[in-house]
Design an enzyme around this catalytic site. Structure first.
Site, PDB file in Angstrom:
ATOM      1  N   HIS A 194       8.124  12.552 -42.520  1.00  0.00           N
ATOM      2  CA  HIS A 194       9.500  12.646 -42.031  1.00  0.00           C
ATOM      3  C   HIS A 194      10.414  13.152 -43.144  1.00  0.00           C
ATOM      4  CE1 HIS A 194       8.040  10.130 -38.742  1.00  0.00           C
ATOM      5  NE2 HIS A 194       9.221  10.195 -38.144  1.00  0.00           N
ATOM      6  N   GLU A 222      24.105 -12.017  -5.474  1.00  0.00           N
ATOM      7  CA  GLU A 222      24.074 -10.645  -4.946  1.00  0.00           C
ATOM      8  C   GLU A 222      25.427 -10.308  -4.300  1.00  0.00           C
ATOM      9  OE1 GLU A 222      21.493  -8.043  -1.666  1.00  0.00           O
ATOM     10  OE2 GLU A 222      21.441 -10.233  -1.638  1.00  0.00           O
ATOM     11  N   HIS A 223      25.867 -11.152  -3.386  1.00  0.00           N
ATOM     12  CA  HIS A 223      27.157 -10.977  -2.707  1.00  0.00           C
ATOM     13  C   HIS A 223      28.059 -12.162  -3.036  1.00  0.00           C
ATOM     14  CE1 HIS A 223      24.077  -9.146   0.072  1.00  0.00           C
ATOM     15  NE2 HIS A 223      24.907  -8.119  -0.055  1.00  0.00           N
ATOM     16  N   ASP A 262      27.721  -4.449   4.005  1.00  0.00           N
ATOM     17  CA  ASP A 262      26.357  -4.100   4.393  1.00  0.00           C
ATOM     18  C   ASP A 262      26.300  -2.765   5.118  1.00  0.00           C
ATOM     19  OD1 ASP A 262      24.909  -6.149   3.307  1.00  0.00           O
ATOM     20  OD2 ASP A 262      24.845  -7.366   5.116  1.00  0.00           O
ATOM     21  N   GLN A 289       0.822  -1.206   0.000  1.00  0.00           N
ATOM     22  CA  GLN A 289       0.000   0.000   0.000  1.00  0.00           C
ATOM     23  C   GLN A 289       0.861   1.265   0.000  1.00  0.00           C
ATOM     24  OE1 GLN A 289       0.030  -2.425   2.231  1.00  0.00           O
ATOM     25  NE2 GLN A 289      -0.247  -1.711   4.334  1.00  0.00           N
ATOM     26  N   GLU A 295      11.277   3.903 -45.439  1.00  0.00           N
ATOM     27  CA  GLU A 295      10.318   3.418 -44.455  1.00  0.00           C
ATOM     28  C   GLU A 295       8.893   3.879 -44.747  1.00  0.00           C
ATOM     29  OE1 GLU A 295      11.869   4.758 -40.702  1.00  0.00           O
ATOM     30  OE2 GLU A 295      13.487   3.274 -40.692  1.00  0.00           O
ATOM     31  N   SER A 309      17.821 -12.094   0.140  1.00  0.00           N
ATOM     32  CA  SER A 309      19.268 -11.887   0.209  1.00  0.00           C
ATOM     33  C   SER A 309      20.029 -13.142  -0.201  1.00  0.00           C
ATOM     34  CB  SER A 309      19.667 -11.484   1.629  1.00  0.00           C
ATOM     35  OG  SER A 309      19.086 -10.255   1.984  1.00  0.00           O
ATOM     36  N   HIS A 364      18.606 -13.091   7.481  1.00  0.00           N
ATOM     37  CA  HIS A 364      17.658 -12.088   6.991  1.00  0.00           C
ATOM     38  C   HIS A 364      16.245 -12.648   6.958  1.00  0.00           C
ATOM     39  CE1 HIS A 364      19.833  -8.482   5.989  1.00  0.00           C
ATOM     40  NE2 HIS A 364      20.791  -9.180   5.415  1.00  0.00           N
ATOM     41  N   ASN A 414       9.622  -6.780   1.367  1.00  0.00           N
ATOM     42  CA  ASN A 414       9.290  -8.195   1.249  1.00  0.00           C
ATOM     43  C   ASN A 414       8.713  -8.497  -0.137  1.00  0.00           C
ATOM     44  OD1 ASN A 414       6.639  -7.243   1.313  1.00  0.00           O
ATOM     45  ND2 ASN A 414       6.360  -7.732   3.487  1.00  0.00           N
TER      46      ASN A 414
END
Length: 297
Positions: A286, A193-194, A227, A57, A281, A103, A128, A80
Site C-alpha cells: 500500500h 411498527e405502527h 396501510d 421455496q 499498519e 404486524s 392479520h 410468514n
C-alpha cells in the site's frame, strides 16, 4: 391467511420509481387459485414477470435461480415466518429489505378518543394473524377499562374474530402509565411498527418519539389509512427493529459508488499521508503504491 394487493403496490412502485429495470413477482396460488386484485395491482405497478410460487421455496428460487425463475439482485416484501427465515438465510447471496415479523400497533391515547375507535384500531392489526401485537397505553385507567369493554362488545361482530381473539389474548396489552411522557418512554422501548398518537397535541408528543416505523398523528389518523392510501409505505420495521431501520422506500432500490479522482499534484500530497498510515499498519505494498506517485521536491 389473506391476499394483499396493497403490498404489491407498496413494494413495486418504489422499485419502479428508482429505475429497477426488471421487476419479478412471486405469488402463491393456494388450491390453484390466483387473486385477481393481486394480479391487477402487479399490472398497474409495472411488474414485468410473475411466477405462481410462494413460501421459502420462492425465496430460494429468486436468490439462486432455477430453470424457469431468474436469480435476482434483491428480494423485498412480506411473508410468514418461513419466508422471513428464508430471506435471512439468503442474505448475502442477494440483498433483502428487512426481516419482517408479525404486524404491530401501539396506540398512545390521552383518554379522549372514542373507545370504539381505539378498539377497532387494535383489531386492525390483530386480524392479520395470531402472532400480531396490539398495545394501548394511556394515563387514564377508566379509559383503559372503557376500551376493554369496547373490545368485548365489538369482537363478536368481526369476521376474523377467532384470529383477533387469539392475538389479543397472547400478545395484546392495555398499559397504564403516569403521564404521556412515560407513555413515550414505553413506546421507545417497544419501537413499534405502527404508532398512533391519539392525543390532543400529537405534534408535541411526537418530539419525544425516537423509535417507530410509522407515526399516525391525531385522533382521526387511523393506522388503516397508512396501510392503503395515506402516502408513506406500509412496509415497516417490526420486532423493535425500528431502533435502527426505516420504512421501505425508493432509496432501498438504489446504491452508491464512491468516485475518487486525483491530479498528479493531489496524488503526491495524499500519497505522503497514505504512506505514513500504510507503513504504520505494516502494509508496505500500500505504502509503496502511494509513494510511487509522490512528486520529488
Amino acid at each position: 391467511k389473506a391476499a394483499y394487493p396493497s403490498s404489491v403496490l407498496m413494494n413495486a412502485i418504489p422499485a419502479k420509481v428508482a429505475g429497477v429495470p426488471e421487476l419479478i413477482m412471486v405469488v402463491p396460488t393456494p388450491h390453484g387459485e390466483t387473486n385477481p386484485l393481486v394480479l391487477a395491482a402487479a399490472y398497474l405497478a409495472g411488474v414485468d414477470r410473475a411466477f405462481a410460487i410462494g413460501g421459502a421455496q420462492a425465496v430460494a428460487a429468486l436468490a439462486y435461480g432455477t430453470e424457469t425463475i431468474p436469480a435476482v439482485a434483491k428480494i423485498v416484501g412480506p411473508g410468514n415466518i418461513y419466508v422471513a427465515t428464508a430471506k435471512k438465510l439468503v442474505f448475502g447471496q442477494v440483498g433483502i429489505d428487512m426481516i419482517a415479523g408479525p404486524s404491530e400497533i401501539l396506540v398512545i391515547c390521552d383518554g379522549k378518543t372514542d373507545p370504539d375507535w381505539i378498539a377497532m384500531d387494535l383489531f386492525s392489526q390483530a386480524e392479520h394473524d395470531e402472532d400480531a401485537q396490539s398495545i394501548l397505553i394511556s394515563p387514564d385507567q377508566n379509559y383503559l377499562e372503557a376500551v376493554s369493554q369496547s373490545i368485548n362488545k365489538l369482537l363478536p361482530t368481526m369476521e376474523r374474530a377467532d384470529i383477533i381473539r387469539t392475538s389479543l389474548t397472547n400478545r395484546g396489552a392495555l398499559i397504564k402509565v403516569d403521564d404521556l411522557m412515560q407513555a413515550a418512554e414505553v413506546a421507545n422501548m417497544i419501537a413499534p411498527e405502527h404508532l398512533e398518537l391519539s392525543v390532543e397535541d400529537p405534534e408535541a408528543l411526537s418530539q419525544h418519539i425516537k423509535h417507530a416505523g410509522a407515526i399516525f398523528m391525531g385522533r382521526y389518523t387511523a393506522e388503516a389509512l397508512g396501510d392503503y392510501c395515506a402516502g408513506p409505505n406500509h412496509v415497516l420495521p417490526t420486532s423493535s427493529t425500528a431502533r435502527f431501520s426505516s420504512p421501505l422506500g425508493v432509496y432501498d432500490f438504489q446504491k452508491r459508488s464512491s468516485l475518487i479522482n486525483c491530479s498528479a499534484r493531489g496524488a503526491s500530497v495524499l500519497g505522503q499521508t497514505a504512506s505514513i498510515l500504510a507503513r504504520g499498519e505494516s502494509l508496505t505494498a500500500h505504502a509503496r503504491s502511494a509513494e510511487y506517485r509522490i512528486i520529488p521536491d
